[in-house]
Design an enzyme around this catalytic site. Structure first.
Site, PDB file in Angstrom:
ATOM      1  N   VAL A 230      -5.106  12.770   1.013  1.00  0.00           N
ATOM      2  CA  VAL A 230      -6.250  12.257   0.263  1.00  0.00           C
ATOM      3  C   VAL A 230      -5.805  12.280  -1.190  1.00  0.00           C
ATOM      4  O   VAL A 230      -5.355  13.326  -1.675  1.00  0.00           O
ATOM      5  CB  VAL A 230      -7.513  13.127   0.454  1.00  0.00           C
ATOM      6  CG1 VAL A 230      -8.660  12.599  -0.407  1.00  0.00           C
ATOM      7  CG2 VAL A 230      -7.934  13.159   1.916  1.00  0.00           C
ATOM      8  N   ASN A 340      -1.836   2.407  13.998  1.00  0.00           N
ATOM      9  CA  ASN A 340      -1.347   2.932  15.288  1.00  0.00           C
ATOM     10  C   ASN A 340      -2.369   2.511  16.336  1.00  0.00           C
ATOM     11  O   ASN A 340      -3.249   3.299  16.691  1.00  0.00           O
ATOM     12  CB  ASN A 340      -1.245   4.462  15.272  1.00  0.00           C
ATOM     13  CG  ASN A 340       0.070   4.976  14.717  1.00  0.00           C
ATOM     14  OD1 ASN A 340       0.805   4.233  14.099  1.00  0.00           O
ATOM     15  ND2 ASN A 340       0.350   6.239  14.935  1.00  0.00           N
ATOM     16  N   MET A 374       4.213   9.874  -2.586  1.00  0.00           N
ATOM     17  CA  MET A 374       3.330  10.514  -3.552  1.00  0.00           C
ATOM     18  C   MET A 374       3.710  10.211  -4.997  1.00  0.00           C
ATOM     19  O   MET A 374       2.914  10.457  -5.916  1.00  0.00           O
ATOM     20  CB  MET A 374       3.296  12.026  -3.318  1.00  0.00           C
ATOM     21  CG  MET A 374       4.622  12.711  -3.485  1.00  0.00           C
ATOM     22  SD  MET A 374       4.509  14.493  -3.142  1.00  0.00           S
ATOM     23  CE  MET A 374       4.230  14.531  -1.382  1.00  0.00           C
ATOM     24  N   HIS A 395       3.824  -0.343   7.468  1.00  0.00           N
ATOM     25  CA  HIS A 395       2.674   0.538   7.215  1.00  0.00           C
ATOM     26  C   HIS A 395       2.950   1.508   6.078  1.00  0.00           C
ATOM     27  O   HIS A 395       2.124   2.362   5.764  1.00  0.00           O
ATOM     28  CB  HIS A 395       2.278   1.288   8.488  1.00  0.00           C
ATOM     29  CG  HIS A 395       3.082   2.516   8.805  1.00  0.00           C
ATOM     30  ND1 HIS A 395       4.461   2.531   8.782  1.00  0.00           N
ATOM     31  CD2 HIS A 395       2.700   3.774   9.165  1.00  0.00           C
ATOM     32  CE1 HIS A 395       4.883   3.746   9.115  1.00  0.00           C
ATOM     33  NE2 HIS A 395       3.845   4.518   9.343  1.00  0.00           N
ATOM     34  N   ALA A 397       6.489   2.977   3.267  1.00  0.00           N
ATOM     35  CA  ALA A 397       7.893   2.865   2.890  1.00  0.00           C
ATOM     36  C   ALA A 397       8.808   3.193   4.061  1.00  0.00           C
ATOM     37  O   ALA A 397       9.890   2.624   4.200  1.00  0.00           O
ATOM     38  CB  ALA A 397       8.192   3.801   1.718  1.00  0.00           C
ATOM     39  N   GLY A 398       8.367   4.100   4.923  1.00  0.00           N
ATOM     40  CA  GLY A 398       9.195   4.508   6.057  1.00  0.00           C
ATOM     41  C   GLY A 398      10.150   5.623   5.669  1.00  0.00           C
ATOM     42  O   GLY A 398      10.649   5.676   4.543  1.00  0.00           O
TER      43      GLY A 398
END
Length: 473
Positions: A230, A340, A374, A395, A397-398
């Site tokens: 969050v 997902n 982050m 979805h 950067a991986g």
């Protein structure tokens, strides 16, 4: 030697079948000098390649039994196609070989229709994370993933950047007060939250879900562990967006990432094991076991999956409503998306089941959120509906480092330094979630510029994650 249990064998690759029983009998009667760890290492090799066990080995007789039993069971095995069907790879230079091999196996399934690898793809269980797979009337639990309905949610506030900068202590206080993290964590008693999702009749009709309802209620509005977060940040629109009715400029925003918690994880585990029993595939494809969507099991999983998706959405709704109330702010717009999940969609004129395991829906004009790390920007995007990507995008950067590798190679000093360089306040998280463990989001976005348009850029400023970087239970 300490006793070897069925759980020990399941953990190293055995399945719940007659082979497991024979191996437990062998271990019970074993008179050699190996300790438990040494035994398990050898048994792992025996189950993976029993034919390689030497005649002089104490495990030779067991290996021969396993070979015979595997041949007997293989008579019921659904064969894979000889060659994988073609699929498209985006960001080919950034994708590890393990993810490619997993995708090739998925494309050999008799039910596979089309596939694509997103530029953030990396190896997972069954379908790779970042893998998109369209099937004909078949649903694959591990094609959806363990964290069913894992999603992003973004609330854009009617609040300027300067207000955040001048009131960071207030934002930090509310970030801690209004979020709850960690595997297994939740709420008790009067601190629990009610939501219409808990009124779904499936909680009464499906015995598994009925037993999970209390756990779902307790964890409603919490965020779990792993890479869930969050965070507050600044979102910038380079021009007015008509669809969202937001003017050009910078705004404070709340971004959340989490899924269906222990509720979804239990559903995934239960139906994956059931799929393996009714759909016997070769060893290399066993984690891609599927249900016919017309079967009782297939319908059960489909309904449970959709409920888990609704539950994940409800968790975000609770978090965002709590934060809005605590800050006393107006929300200009909200955007959210699963990554997902499986959907019924049209492909080349027929209905197919599209599995997006760590991939963002990107149909024409559909909005989604692709986070970086982050300390790296995330992006509010609008899909272009690219057919070769099966209307999907990455979805995130991986990962470029596994969690274990990150903990070994990244120091706390370097972690703190990069946070300071980017002026990011971090609450919680382990070294396995350090920014350096992820791919370059700018390279990922460049590799999928034909799949999505960037609407706005989100810059993280204050991030909360699980205190220990824990995984979901």
């Amino acid at each position: 030697m300490k006793k070897i249990t069925g759980k020990d064998l399941l953990r190293i690759g055995f399945e719940e079948n007659i082979i497991l029983g024979k191996t437990l009998d062998f271990c019970k009667n074993y008179k050699g000098s190996l300790n438990k760890g040494e035994m398990l290492n050898i048994l792992k090799n025996v189950i993976e390649k029993p034919i390689d066990t030497f005649e002089t080995s104490a495990f030779y007789s067991l290996a021969q039994q396993i070979i015979a039993l595997q041949k007997e069971m293989d008579s019921d095995t659904i064969p894979l196609e000889t060659n994988p069907k073609p699929y498209t790879v985006f960001g080919s230079n950034y994708i590890e070989e393990g993810a490619r091999k997993q995708m090739e196996i998925a494309m050999k399934l008799p039910v596979s229709v089309a596939g694509a690898l997103m530029p953030d793809a990396h190896q997972g269980y069954g379908l790779p994370i970042g893998g998109v797979l369209a099937t004909r009337n078949a649903i694959i639990p591990y094609g959806v993933g363990v964290d069913i309905g894992c999603r992003m949610a973004l609330s854009i506030y009617d609040m300027e950047e300067s207000f955040f900068e001048e009131n960071q202590s207030k934002f930090k206080r509310e970030l801690i007060a209004q979020s709850n993290f960690g595997a297994g964590n939740g709420f008790r008693g009067q601190y629990r939250f009610d939501h219409r999702v808990l009124e779904n009749q499936l909680f009464n009709e499906n015995p598994l879900l009925k037993n999970l309802k209390d756990k779902a209620w307790a964890q409603l509005g919490s965020s779990g562990g792993g890479n869930h977060f969050v965070e507050f940040g600044i979102i910038e629109f380079a021009e007015r967006d008509e669809q969202l009715n937001i003017e050009k400029g910078k705004y404070v925003a709340l971004l959340t990432h989490s899924g269906s918690r222990g509720f979804g994880a239990t559903i995934a585990g239960h139906y994956t094991q059931l799929a393996k029993k009714v759909c016997k595939l070769p060893q290399e494809a066993k984690n891609l076991a599927y249900f016919d969507l017309n079967s009782t099991e297939g319908q059960e999983y489909w309904l449970a999956m959709n409920l888990a998706g609704d539950y994940a959405s409800a968790c975000h709704e609770v978090i965002h409503q709590k934060m809005q109330k605590a800050l006393g702010v107006e929300v200009l717009a909200k955007v959210e998306n699963h990554h997902n999940f499986a959907w019924k969609e049209q492909w080349n004129g027929e209905e197919v089941i599209v599995h997006r395991k760590g991939a963002t829906p990107a149909s024409k004009d559909v909005m989604g959120i692709i986070p970086g790390s982050m300390t790296a920007p995330g992006f509010l995007v609008r899909g272009k509906g690219e057919p070769e990507a099966i209307q999907s995008a990455s979805h995130g950067a991986g990962r470029q480092m596994s969690r274990t590798q990150a903990k070994k190679e990244i120091s706390k000093t370097d972690f703190k330094a990069i946070l300071k360089d980017h002026n990011v306040t971090l609450i919680g998280a382990g070294l396995d979630e350090a920014p350096m463990a992820y791919k370059d989001i700018h390279q990922v976005m460049e590799a999928q510029k034909n799949l999505i348009d960037v609407v706005a850029t989100f810059t993280p400023k204050m991030v909360r994650m699980a205190d220990d970087g824990s995984r979901e239970d």
